[in-house]
Design a protein around this motif. Structure first.
Motif, PDB file in Angstrom:
ATOM      1  N   ILE A  14       0.777  -1.188  -0.054  1.00 29.12           N
ATOM      2  CA  ILE A  14       0.144   0.048  -0.132  1.00 29.12           C
ATOM      3  C   ILE A  14       0.671   1.212   0.060  1.00 29.12           C
ATOM      4  CG2 ILE A  14      -1.579   1.098   1.517  1.00 29.12           C
ATOM      5  CD1 ILE A  14      -2.918  -1.301   2.112  1.00 29.12           C
ATOM      6  N   ARG A  15       1.772   1.318   0.898  1.00 29.92           N
ATOM      7  CA  ARG A  15       2.700   2.324   0.835  1.00 29.92           C
ATOM      8  C   ARG A  15       3.560   2.616  -0.699  1.00 29.92           C
ATOM      9  NH1 ARG A  15       6.533   0.907   4.481  1.00 29.92           N
ATOM     10  NH2 ARG A  15       5.549   1.993   6.208  1.00 29.92           N
ATOM     11  N   VAL A  16       3.824   1.607  -1.104  1.00 29.94           N
ATOM     12  CA  VAL A  16       4.516   1.799  -2.535  1.00 29.94           C
ATOM     13  C   VAL A  16       3.718   2.286  -3.371  1.00 29.94           C
ATOM     14  CG1 VAL A  16       5.673   0.622  -4.397  1.00 29.94           C
ATOM     15  CG2 VAL A  16       6.215  -0.159  -2.086  1.00 29.94           C
ATOM     16  N   LEU A  17       2.525   1.703  -3.485  1.00 26.90           N
ATOM     17  CA  LEU A  17       1.514   2.079  -4.557  1.00 26.90           C
ATOM     18  C   LEU A  17       1.023   3.738  -4.178  1.00 26.90           C
ATOM     19  CD1 LEU A  17      -0.517  -1.123  -4.797  1.00 26.90           C
ATOM     20  CD2 LEU A  17       0.799  -0.181  -6.461  1.00 26.90           C
ATOM     21  N   ARG A  18       0.918   3.930  -3.006  1.00 30.12           N
ATOM     22  CA  ARG A  18       0.493   5.321  -2.634  1.00 30.12           C
ATOM     23  C   ARG A  18       1.624   6.457  -3.046  1.00 30.12           C
ATOM     24  NH1 ARG A  18       2.100   8.291   1.500  1.00 30.12           N
ATOM     25  NH2 ARG A  18       2.957   6.824   2.703  1.00 30.12           N
ATOM     26  N   GLU A  19       2.642   6.101  -2.884  1.00 24.25           N
ATOM     27  CA  GLU A  19       3.700   6.727  -3.052  1.00 24.25           C
ATOM     28  C   GLU A  19       3.995   7.113  -4.645  1.00 24.25           C
ATOM     29  OE1 GLU A  19       7.131   5.226  -1.015  1.00 24.25           O
ATOM     30  OE2 GLU A  19       6.613   6.221   0.904  1.00 24.25           O
ATOM     31  N   ARG A  20       3.824   5.928  -5.375  1.00 22.61           N
ATOM     32  CA  ARG A  20       3.863   5.976  -6.782  1.00 22.61           C
ATOM     33  C   ARG A  20       2.809   6.823  -7.260  1.00 22.61           C
ATOM     34  NH1 ARG A  20       4.857  -0.280  -9.396  1.00 22.61           N
ATOM     35  NH2 ARG A  20       6.691  -0.336  -8.160  1.00 22.61           N
ATOM     36  N   ARG A  21       1.613   6.767  -6.737  1.00 18.75           N
ATOM     37  CA  ARG A  21       0.575   7.907  -7.138  1.00 18.75           C
ATOM     38  C   ARG A  21       0.716   9.371  -6.494  1.00 18.75           C
ATOM     39  NH1 ARG A  21      -5.415   7.526  -6.699  1.00 18.75           N
ATOM     40  NH2 ARG A  21      -4.706   9.254  -8.488  1.00 18.75           N
ATOM     41  N   GLY A  22       1.553   9.468  -5.822  1.00 20.83           N
ATOM     42  CA  GLY A  22       2.113  10.926  -5.181  1.00 20.83           C
ATOM     43  C   GLY A  22       1.028  11.219  -4.140  1.00 20.83           C
ATOM     44  N   LEU A  23       0.357  10.285  -3.460  1.00 22.43           N
ATOM     45  CA  LEU A  23      -0.706  10.770  -2.451  1.00 22.43           C
ATOM     46  C   LEU A  23      -0.020  10.539  -1.002  1.00 22.43           C
ATOM     47  CD1 LEU A  23      -3.625   8.160  -3.504  1.00 22.43           C
ATOM     48  CD2 LEU A  23      -3.366  10.564  -3.951  1.00 22.43           C
ATOM     49  N   SER A  24      -0.560  11.610  -0.232  1.00 23.71           N
ATOM     50  CA  SER A  24       0.029  11.583   1.233  1.00 23.71           C
ATOM     51  C   SER A  24      -0.612  10.412   1.887  1.00 23.71           C
ATOM     52  CB  SER A  24      -0.138  13.101   1.727  1.00 23.71           C
ATOM     53  OG  SER A  24      -1.603  13.382   1.635  1.00 23.71           O
ATOM     54  N   LEU A  25      -0.345  10.254   3.333  1.00 20.38           N
ATOM     55  CA  LEU A  25      -1.101   9.448   3.984  1.00 20.38           C
ATOM     56  C   LEU A  25      -2.338  10.216   4.344  1.00 20.38           C
ATOM     57  CD1 LEU A  25       1.493   8.251   6.923  1.00 20.38           C
ATOM     58  CD2 LEU A  25      -0.348   6.788   5.555  1.00 20.38           C
ATOM     59  N   PRO A  26      -2.887  11.467   4.891  1.00 17.93           N
ATOM     60  CA  PRO A  26      -3.904  11.902   5.123  1.00 17.93           C
ATOM     61  C   PRO A  26      -4.988  11.774   3.692  1.00 17.93           C
ATOM     62  CG  PRO A  26      -2.154  13.288   5.658  1.00 17.93           C
ATOM     63  CD  PRO A  26      -1.509  12.392   4.861  1.00 17.93           C
ATOM     64  N   VAL A  27      -4.150  12.023   2.621  1.00 27.40           N
ATOM     65  CA  VAL A  27      -5.148  12.042   1.549  1.00 27.40           C
ATOM     66  C   VAL A  27      -5.747  10.710   1.239  1.00 27.40           C
ATOM     67  CG1 VAL A  27      -5.231  12.301  -0.956  1.00 27.40           C
ATOM     68  CG2 VAL A  27      -4.251  14.140   0.249  1.00 27.40           C
ATOM     69  N   LEU A  28      -4.737   9.505   0.980  1.00 24.66           N
ATOM     70  CA  LEU A  28      -5.323   8.301   0.805  1.00 24.66           C
ATOM     71  C   LEU A  28      -6.079   7.880   1.995  1.00 24.66           C
ATOM     72  CD1 LEU A  28      -5.383   5.749  -0.809  1.00 24.66           C
ATOM     73  CD2 LEU A  28      -3.237   4.947   0.300  1.00 24.66           C
ATOM     74  N   LEU A  31      -9.626   9.163   1.521  1.00 21.27           N
ATOM     75  CA  LEU A  31     -10.465   8.605   0.253  1.00 21.27           C
ATOM     76  C   LEU A  31     -10.977   7.190   0.798  1.00 21.27           C
ATOM     77  CD1 LEU A  31      -7.899   9.147  -2.678  1.00 21.27           C
ATOM     78  CD2 LEU A  31      -9.938  10.206  -2.317  1.00 21.27           C
ATOM     79  N   VAL A  32     -10.603   6.711   1.898  1.00 16.29           N
ATOM     80  CA  VAL A  32     -11.277   5.231   2.190  1.00 16.29           C
ATOM     81  C   VAL A  32     -11.881   5.553   3.531  1.00 16.29           C
ATOM     82  CG1 VAL A  32      -9.401   4.008   0.918  1.00 16.29           C
ATOM     83  CG2 VAL A  32      -9.214   4.480   3.469  1.00 16.29           C
ATOM     84  N   GLY A  33     -12.189   6.940   4.234  1.00 14.40           N
ATOM     85  CA  GLY A  33     -12.816   7.096   5.228  1.00 14.40           C
ATOM     86  C   GLY A  33     -12.038   6.824   6.621  1.00 14.40           C
ATOM     87  N   ARG A  34     -10.784   6.873   6.534  1.00 11.63           N
ATOM     88  CA  ARG A  34     -10.172   6.667   7.709  1.00 11.63           C
ATOM     89  C   ARG A  34      -9.100   7.486   8.204  1.00 11.63           C
ATOM     90  NH1 ARG A  34     -13.024   3.959  10.366  1.00 11.63           N
ATOM     91  NH2 ARG A  34     -11.052   3.232  11.730  1.00 11.63           N
ATOM     92  N   SER A  35      -8.580   7.494   9.388  1.00 10.37           N
ATOM     93  CA  SER A  35      -7.786   8.563   9.910  1.00 10.37           C
ATOM     94  C   SER A  35      -6.438   8.251   9.276  1.00 10.37           C
ATOM     95  CB  SER A  35      -7.691   8.487  11.218  1.00 10.37           C
ATOM     96  OG  SER A  35      -7.243   7.403  11.979  1.00 10.37           O
ATOM     97  N   SER A  36      -5.445   9.240   9.295  1.00  9.94           N
ATOM     98  CA  SER A  36      -4.034   9.045   8.893  1.00  9.94           C
ATOM     99  C   SER A  36      -3.368   8.067   9.949  1.00  9.94           C
ATOM    100  CB  SER A  36      -3.117  10.471   9.064  1.00  9.94           C
ATOM    101  OG  SER A  36      -4.032  11.156   8.090  1.00  9.94           O
ATOM    102  N   ASP A  37      -3.787   8.000  11.028  1.00  8.48           N
ATOM    103  CA  ASP A  37      -2.903   7.194  12.219  1.00  8.48           C
ATOM    104  C   ASP A  37      -3.404   5.705  11.954  1.00  8.48           C
ATOM    105  OD1 ASP A  37      -1.413   6.670  14.706  1.00  8.48           O
ATOM    106  OD2 ASP A  37      -3.682   5.792  15.156  1.00  8.48           O
ATOM    107  N   ASN A  60      -9.626   0.765  -5.018  1.00  5.57           N
ATOM    108  CA  ASN A  60     -10.219   1.776  -5.959  1.00  5.57           C
ATOM    109  C   ASN A  60      -9.354   3.123  -5.830  1.00  5.57           C
ATOM    110  OD1 ASN A  60     -12.561   0.762  -7.373  1.00  5.57           O
ATOM    111  ND2 ASN A  60     -13.365   0.453  -5.386  1.00  5.57           N
ATOM    112  N   ALA A  61      -8.974   3.464  -4.602  1.00  7.26           N
ATOM    113  CA  ALA A  61      -8.429   4.731  -4.454  1.00  7.26           C
ATOM    114  C   ALA A  61      -7.127   4.783  -4.996  1.00  7.26           C
ATOM    115  CB  ALA A  61      -8.277   5.177  -2.962  1.00  7.26           C
ATOM    116  N   LEU A  62      -6.282   3.547  -5.092  1.00 11.94           N
ATOM    117  CA  LEU A  62      -4.921   3.629  -5.814  1.00 11.94           C
ATOM    118  C   LEU A  62      -4.910   3.093  -7.039  1.00 11.94           C
ATOM    119  CD1 LEU A  62      -3.250   1.559  -2.544  1.00 11.94           C
ATOM    120  CD2 LEU A  62      -2.770   3.827  -3.288  1.00 11.94           C
TER     121      LEU A  62
END
Length: 409
Positions: A14-28, A31-37, A60-62
């Protein structure tokens, strides 16, 4: 996007795919309705991602086509899917739920509230004792839903309130059966109907049970913190009544504590989880020795069973399996709870990378209640992961088990 090393964990993927898409932790996370923590714990491996719903949302988000790209395993679910297996009982139940409130139910010959309650209690008993709960109970529910609505319309005053209470208990059973096998909207229709009838019943136990079932739905949707608040609201309804010594009221209070413990465990709140579990244990000790709540199956053995699941949820398999050593599965009268215990034991062994033991206990869970395992997403996810980790002669056993629980191995 598919060239991920096979040794990566789900969180690392998830981290690799998130970073490839240029999404920050808070943004992803948003998108799935959860907290950054929450997402940070998933990525760091501090929390296990057991929810098929959240896997699908993350896929879906990734913008990946299948959740297997997140899990690295054989659990293949299209990103626009639900991760649910269908069941033949659903269409008739759906028809009954959609039509029950908008048809003129005959009041002549309608069953009495007492007879309705007896039928609902019998259906709940079948749920806990059948090896094929959804098939056998599902065959009863459409007519029972229609008869329940006719019963409510045919009575007034205290008898109508009693009919509402029995109908609320019925809808909690409908909710339990529909979990993981239907569209979310139908599940929430059943949940909301149960809550509405509980309010009309105007009884503390009925209202507290509405909180109990609502919290289960909230946790299943991924809202563990909200589920705990709902459980607390239910407990507050009953706290002032506990000195009465009523077994049903006491057991519902205990069941609410158990549900709060489970939600805290899945949310990584170990201290709160153990606190609620201890209160549930104290509550169980106040019950008559042979009493088990007909819906929640709350009793002393059920507290012990949930203790195992909480250990697994907290990624503490050593403690989970230590607790399991003190439980005799064959003495648990609810087959649903027995199979859940064996599933949690299997998950604990899987967390310790003890694949042979995990395959053994998941197989035992499937033998106890095939439908109780086949229609649980976490069981199918575990079966898929065991196919990936098994080797040698054990591989064939893992593949056969995965196919039995609905995973294409």
């Amino acid at each position: 996007m598919t060239d991920l090393p096979s040794e990566l964990t789900t969180g690392e993927r998830i981290r690799v795919l998130r970073e490839r898409r240029g999404l920050s932790l808070p943004v992803l996370a948003g998108l799935v309705g959860r907290s950054s923590d929450w997402l940070k714990k998933i990525e760091n491996g501090d929390r296990e991602l057991r929810s098929i719903t959240h896997l699908v949302r993350l896929a879906n988000a990734l913008r990946v086509p299948d959740v297997s790209m997140l899990t690295g395993g054989e659990l293949s679910i299209p990103a626009d899917g639900t991760g649910k297996l269908s069941h033949s009982a659903v269409p008739a139940i759906r028809s009954a739920l959609h039509g029950a409130s908008f048809t003129t139910a005959p009041t002549v010959g309608a069953i009495t509230p007492g007879a309705l309650k007896d039928r609902v209690v019998s259906a709940w008993r079948l749920w806990h004792t059948s090896t094929h709960q959804r098939t056998e109970v599902g065959a009863l529910l459409p007519d029972l839903v229609r008869d329940a609505h006719a019963c409510v319309k045919a009575h007034q005053g205290n008898e109508r309130r009693a009919a509402h209470a029995a109908t609320a208990d019925l809808y909690r059973l409908v909710q339990r059966l529909l979990a993981h096998i239907c569209e979310p909207e139908l599940y929430w229709i059943a949940l909301d109907r149960g809550r509405a009838h509980s309010e009309e019943a105007d009884q503390p136990v009925a209202l507290a049970l509405a909180a109990w079932s609502t919290a289960i739905g909230q946790r299943a949707a991924g809202f563990a913190e909200e589920a705990v608040r709902t459980d607390e609201a239910g407990m507050e309804i009953l706290r002032g009544e506990l000195d009465r010594g009523d077994a049903e009221l006491t057991s519902v209070y205990g069941a609410l504590n158990l549900q709060a413990a489970i939600s805290c465990g899945l949310d990584g709140r170990s201290g709160d989880a153990e606190r609620y579990l201890a209160e549930a244990d104290r509550t169980a000790r106040r019950l008559p020795g042979d009493y088990s709540h007909p819906q929640s199956a709350f009793d002393a053995s059920n507290v012990a069973v949930h203790g195992v699941g909480i250990g697994v949820g907290l990624l503490n398999p050593g403690e989970a399996l230590r607790r399991a050593e003190n439980i005799a599965p064959e003495k648990i009268t609810s087959l649903e709870r027995r199979s859940r215990l064996l599933l949690d034991i299997a998950a604990g062994h899987a967390q310790k990378r003890e694949t042979a033991a995990a395959v053994h206990y998941l197989g035992r869970a499937h033998q106890v209640t095939p439908e109780g395992i086949r229609y649980v997403p976490t069981a199918r996810s575990l079966a898929a992961s065991l196919v990936r980790t098994a080797s040698g002669p054990l591989k064939a056993d893992a593949v056969a088990l995965a196919e039995a629980v609905g995973v294409a191995a």
